[in-house]
Design a protein around this motif. Structure first.
Motif: not given
Length: 188
Positions: A80-87
């Protein structure tokens, strides 16, 4: 509070040849991700767990069973993974995917018992994320240790999080390393 979903990502890879050799069976890797509005405020908040508990199962149901269905075969390894936006913060993604209400949905759909290996990071739209996979029943099964990469051109936007589940129907193509620990010899 419900999850606001911009898009669902469904991607299936099938490898038939590796290093010029035909595989005994097609190696399949399925990715299903939800691109959601970051549910956390942009300013610092101490408690991330309460909200993750509230929405973890909802997110898990969006991506976990769909990933298993897309694979179209028995799951042998997962991640599994989470890619978070820069804000947002990496901790926002971590709170969502390291939540049993999220993970148990995928684990049950995959008929797995092991902890899901994970990756999480902050990135710009189009950033790749490398997702580790391990065997669903025995994380020490060396043939199933692998990393797969997912990259989507417009994901994540600054106030979004990509939450993704990945499943594979086998270990690495042409895996041929000895079992975990075989290199350790006992001296008598």
């Amino acid at each position: 509070m419900g999850v606001r979903v911009r898009k669902i990502i469904r991607h299936l890879e099938e490898t038939r040849l590796e290093n010029g050799r035909e595989l005994d069976r097609i190696h399949r890797v399925a990715f299903v991700g939800a691109v959601i509005e970051n549910p956390y405020p942009s300013e610092y908040v101490q408690d991330l767990v309460t909200l993750a508990d509230e929405i973890g199962e909802e997110i898990g149901k969006l991506v976990g069973p769909a990933c298993v269905e897309l694979l179209g075969d028995e799951v042998e390894s997962f991640g599994k993974a989470a890619l978070v936006g820069i804000d947002g913060e990496v901790e926002h993604g971590s709170a969502l995917i390291h939540n049993l209400r999220f993970g148990n949905v995928f684990r049950a759909a995959a008929e797995g018992t092991e902890l899901l290996p994970a990756a999480e990071k902050v990135g710009l739209a189009g950033s790749p994320i490398d997702i580790p996979l391990k065997h669903k029943l025995n994380a020490k099964t060396r043939s199933h240790h692998q990393t797969v990469t997912l990259q989507i051109a417009d994901v994540p936007r600054p106030r979004e999080i990509l939450v993704v589940c990945v499943a594979a129907n086998a270990g690495r193509p042409l895996a041929r390393l000895a079992e975990f620990g075989a290199e350790v010899q006992t001296v008598g």
